[in-house]
Enzyme design. Structure first.
Site, PDB file in Angstrom:
ATOM      1  N   GLU A 266       1.055  -1.203  -0.197  1.00 54.93           N
ATOM      2  CA  GLU A 266      -0.634  -0.152  -0.271  1.00 54.93           C
ATOM      3  C   GLU A 266       1.198   1.182   0.248  1.00 54.93           C
ATOM      4  O   GLU A 266       1.562   1.500   0.628  1.00 54.93           O
ATOM      5  CB  GLU A 266      -1.281   0.332   1.397  1.00 54.93           C
ATOM      6  CG  GLU A 266      -1.556  -0.924   1.511  1.00 54.93           C
ATOM      7  CD  GLU A 266      -3.091  -0.579   0.372  1.00 54.93           C
ATOM      8  OE1 GLU A 266      -2.889   0.270  -0.877  1.00 54.93           O
ATOM      9  OE2 GLU A 266      -3.823  -2.057   0.568  1.00 54.93           O
ATOM     10  N   CYS A 300      -2.038   9.354   2.128  1.00 52.41           N
ATOM     11  CA  CYS A 300      -1.921   8.834   1.098  1.00 52.41           C
ATOM     12  C   CYS A 300      -3.175   8.743  -0.255  1.00 52.41           C
ATOM     13  O   CYS A 300      -2.997   9.309  -1.065  1.00 52.41           O
ATOM     14  CB  CYS A 300      -1.501   7.482   1.390  1.00 52.41           C
ATOM     15  SG  CYS A 300      -3.130   6.154   2.169  1.00 52.41           S
TER      16      CYS A 300
HETATM   17  P1  NAD Z   1       8.420   5.284   4.562  1.00 55.62           P
HETATM   18  O1  NAD Z   1       7.654   3.986   4.021  1.00 55.62           O
HETATM   19  O2  NAD Z   1       9.643   5.323   5.103  1.00 55.62           O
HETATM   20  O3  NAD Z   1       8.218   4.062   5.782  1.00 55.62           O
HETATM   21  C1  NAD Z   1       7.150   2.831   6.091  1.00 55.62           C
HETATM   22  C2  NAD Z   1       7.916   1.649   7.259  1.00 55.62           C
HETATM   23  O4  NAD Z   1       8.909   1.030   6.891  1.00 55.62           O
HETATM   24  C3  NAD Z   1       8.372   2.259   8.530  1.00 55.62           C
HETATM   25  O5  NAD Z   1       7.884   1.633   9.482  1.00 55.62           O
HETATM   26  C4  NAD Z   1       9.959   2.175   8.217  1.00 55.62           C
HETATM   27  O6  NAD Z   1      10.551   1.843   9.838  1.00 55.62           O
HETATM   28  C5  NAD Z   1       9.468   1.376   8.185  1.00 55.62           C
HETATM   29  N1  NAD Z   1      10.716   0.747   6.590  1.00 55.62           N
HETATM   30  C6  NAD Z   1      12.188   1.445   6.333  1.00 55.62           C
HETATM   31  N2  NAD Z   1      12.713   0.791   5.529  1.00 55.62           N
HETATM   32  C7  NAD Z   1      12.787  -0.339   5.079  1.00 55.62           C
HETATM   33  C8  NAD Z   1      13.246  -1.735   4.775  1.00 55.62           C
HETATM   34  N3  NAD Z   1      14.389  -1.291   4.340  1.00 55.62           N
HETATM   35  N4  NAD Z   1      12.135  -2.293   4.971  1.00 55.62           N
HETATM   36  C9  NAD Z   1      11.200  -2.821   5.800  1.00 55.62           C
HETATM   37  N5  NAD Z   1      11.159  -1.694   6.045  1.00 55.62           N
HETATM   38  C10 NAD Z   1      11.093  -1.049   6.187  1.00 55.62           C
HETATM   39  O7  NAD Z   1       6.543   5.527   4.945  1.00 55.62           O
HETATM   40  P2  NAD Z   1       6.553   6.227   6.226  1.00 55.62           P
HETATM   41  O8  NAD Z   1       6.900   7.635   5.412  1.00 55.62           O
HETATM   42  O9  NAD Z   1       6.499   5.829   7.201  1.00 55.62           O
HETATM   43  O10 NAD Z   1       4.717   6.538   5.611  1.00 55.62           O
HETATM   44  C11 NAD Z   1       4.706   7.693   4.679  1.00 55.62           C
HETATM   45  C12 NAD Z   1       4.147   6.848   3.166  1.00 55.62           C
HETATM   46  O11 NAD Z   1       3.421   5.996   2.998  1.00 55.62           O
HETATM   47  C13 NAD Z   1       3.919   8.004   1.951  1.00 55.62           C
HETATM   48  O12 NAD Z   1       4.404   7.713   1.125  1.00 55.62           O
HETATM   49  C14 NAD Z   1       2.578   7.742   1.875  1.00 55.62           C
HETATM   50  O13 NAD Z   1       1.676   7.658   1.008  1.00 55.62           O
HETATM   51  C15 NAD Z   1       1.658   6.397   2.649  1.00 55.62           C
HETATM   52  N6  NAD Z   1       1.577   5.400   3.042  1.00 55.62           N
HETATM   53  C16 NAD Z   1       0.168   4.693   2.376  1.00 55.62           C
HETATM   54  C17 NAD Z   1      -0.828   4.274   2.801  1.00 55.62           C
HETATM   55  C18 NAD Z   1      -1.969   3.233   1.684  1.00 55.62           C
HETATM   56  O14 NAD Z   1      -2.627   2.630   2.213  1.00 55.62           O
HETATM   57  N7  NAD Z   1      -1.059   3.239  -0.001  1.00 55.62           N
HETATM   58  C19 NAD Z   1      -1.621   4.991   4.246  1.00 55.62           C
HETATM   59  C20 NAD Z   1      -0.479   5.788   4.073  1.00 55.62           C
HETATM   60  C21 NAD Z   1       0.984   6.076   3.945  1.00 55.62           C
END
Ligand code: NAD
Length: 522
Positions: A266, A300
């Site tokens: 997502e 998002c």
């Molecule tokens: P992010 O990708 O920076 O982090 C998300 C999660 O992934 C965190 O828990 C982080 O610690 C973890 N992570 C980081 N590196 C990783 C790796 N190499 N392997 C596994 N996990 C890892 O995102 P964010 O800044 O926390 O959130 C914002 C983003 O999320 C925006 O792009 C937003 O659009 C998206 N989002 C999407 C939805 C949806 O339902 N489509 C909902 C909410 C947010």
């Protein structure tokens, strides 16, 4: 060592003086040393200190979850449903504590946390009530040629689901992932964002509190940074449900490919809204204002781009200016939105706005001066070139781009012209469904914005760079299950094609059946 914290924690173990979350010895290896502080984005007040879980810690939590999962699966749909409903009731009773915690952690108004909680509760209830209908064993027609067989289909639990969550919906995303995974009979390990670990851990602990009879490891959590998330991806879980950014989604998918762990992604969005000539402009401006600025645009799904048909451009712009100018920003709960949660995101917003203005866009409301970290006051840009970052990339801030198009066809073309495809919306009195059908997005709302997200029976997810796989609805339950096909021979039909020796009559008989069955057209 003692201290007050969420869930009434009073006692902390030695060495973890500052942890204000439940401490679970079983979740930590003796050598877990690192911690990180979680602070309020505007005041800098420390919300809590959390462990940076190592790969060994993650493996231990996953092993515990695996050991507990069979107990949960064996309960069956009715008992699982009972426990999930107990969980909703516990959460509802603690809603004030949850809103206060979410507000302390992200700075978003308590009302926004409440909104998330409500959506999460709806999901848990829907998943609990519908799991049996969607996943239970059912008979399917075996076909005339195999009429002597009984054929059944059942959706079985995967085992352990790893849920990796972002910071922007700190309560909703964990609840939603856990709801569908648990209702389908799985154990869950949650890795919340390093910026919203308090709420994420609370979500997991609340299930344990509501269901003290469940084995401790059935729902687990691990905290830390990307390395901890990576460790969860490679820990041998049976599915990773990842919500986050596109770049991290790519890393998650690459890591999961090593163990062939299936993934649900997502990811981000660049949601477009179309305002047609026959739109109710008051409704459209009210919805665009809310969808664009709710939670400081850190959502998002929302409204990042608007394509307004030129016949109603001036009227629409006048109304939106009037509405957006009334928005209030700050820490008070009566404010419409609060601070930006991540300092880094402020730089992204500044870059997008600066480039758009340099390339000839006009700031209808606000401008670069609106960026006063950690707050960004509302910005509305008009006539932004379509190849600007503000049109093509996720801005994730309180910025709405409004571009004018000659007609709805041009609006659809532009709305579909980014790599994302999460949500979209259209305002039109008479042609909403026809326009919606042409929009490339996981979900489209007509004459409002984002409402499909709040209907648990509808699947939620994206296309293109917005990811794949679905939370919510029948698809969301199947996402956390594996289909199992079973056939049972009831009686012999004489000519058995799956047995030796091949008889002389077999070929001509099958030839006749084959022609009878398939030679007719249509
Ligand atoms: P992010 O990708 O920076 O982090 C998300 C999660 O992934 C965190 O828990 C982080 O610690 C973890 N992570 C980081 N590196 C990783 C790796 N190499 N392997 C596994 N996990 C890892 O995102 P964010 O800044 O926390 O959130 C914002 C983003 O999320 C925006 O792009 C937003 O659009 C998206 N989002 C999407 C939805 C949806 O339902 N489509 C909902 C909410 C947010």
């Amino acid at each position: 060592m003692t201290g007050a914290g969420p869930l009434g924690l009073q006692t902390y173990p030695a060495g973890w003086r500052n942890c204000n979350v439940f401490y679970m010895t079983a979740q930590l290896s003796p050598d877990t040393a690192d911690t990180f502080d979680l602070t309020h984005p505007a005041t800098g007040a420390r919300v809590g200190t959390y462990p940076v879980h190592t790969a060994a810690d993650v493996a231990r939590v996953v092993a515990q979850a695996r050991a507990a999962q069979q107990w949960w699966a064996d309960l069956g749909y009715v008992e699982r449903r009972r426990r999930l409903m107990r969980w909703t009731s516990w959460l509802a009773k603690h809603s004030d504590e949850i809103c206060a915690l979410g507000n302390a952690e992200t700075g978003k108004p308590k009302g926004d946390v409440q909104f998330e909680l409500l959506a999460g509760l709806e999901d848990i209830r829907w998943a609990a009530k519908n799991a049996e209908r969607v996943l239970q064993r059912r008979r399917v027609f075996p076909g005339a040629a195999l009429a002597n067989f009984e054929a059944t289909l059942e959706y079985l639990p995967l085992g352990v689901a790893g849920v990796i969550a972002p910071w922007n919906f700190p309560m909703y995303t964990p609840l939603c992932g856990m709801a569908y995974a648990l209702a389908a009979g799985n154990a869950v390990v949650l890795k919340p964002s390093e910026f919203s670990s308090a709420t994420g851990v609370y979500a997991v602990e609340s299930f344990r509190r509501a269901n003290p009879d469940a084995p401790a490891g059935l729902v687990g959590w691990v905290t830390g940074f990307g390395e901890t998330g990576h460790a969860l991806c490679t820990a041998g879980v049976d599915k990773i449900a990842f919500t986050g950014s596109v770049p991290t989604g790519r890393k998650v998918m690459a890591a999961c490919s090593q163990t062939l762990t299936p993934v649900l992604l997502e990811l981000g969005g660049k949601d477009a809204t179309i305002v047609a000539e026959d739109a109710d402009l008051d409704a459209a401006t009210a919805s665009v204002t809310w969808g664009g600025f709710w939670h400081a645009g850190q959502a998002c799904v929302g409204v990042e781009r608007v394509y307004v048909v030129e016949a109603v451009r001036e009227a629409f712009l006048a109304r939106i200016t009037e509405r957006v100018s009334r928005l209030t920003v700050g820490l008070d709960d009566s404010c419409d939105y609060g601070p930006m949660t991540l300092p880094g995101q402020i730089d992204v917003v500044r870059r997008h706005v600066a480039e758009a203005l340099d390339r000839g866009a006009t700031a209808l409301v606000g401008g670069l001066d609106s960026i006063k970290a950690p707050y960004i006051h509302p910005i509305v840009l008009v006539d932004v070139p379509e190849d600007c970052a503000a049109v093509q990339e996720e801005t994730f801030g309180p910025v709405v781009v409004i571009n004018t198009v000659r007609d709805v066809d041009a609006a659809v073309e532009r709305a579909n012209a980014t790599s994302f495809g999460l949500a979209s919306s259209v305002f039109s009195a008479d042609h909403g469904p026809q326009i919606a059908d042409r929009l490339r997005a996981g979900g489209t709302t007509i004459n409002s914005v984002m409402t499909f997200v709040g209907i648990p029976a509808l699947p939620f997810g994206g296309v293109g760079d917005s990811g794949f796989g679905r939370f919510h609805g029948d698809d969301g339950l199947r996402e956390f299950s594996r289909p199992k096909a079973t056939t049972r021979k009831k009686f012999s039909m004489g000519q058995d094609m799956q047995a030796f020796p091949r008889t002389k009559q077999q070929y001509p008989i099958v030839r006749r059946v084959l022609r009878l069955k398939f030679s007719r057209r249509g």
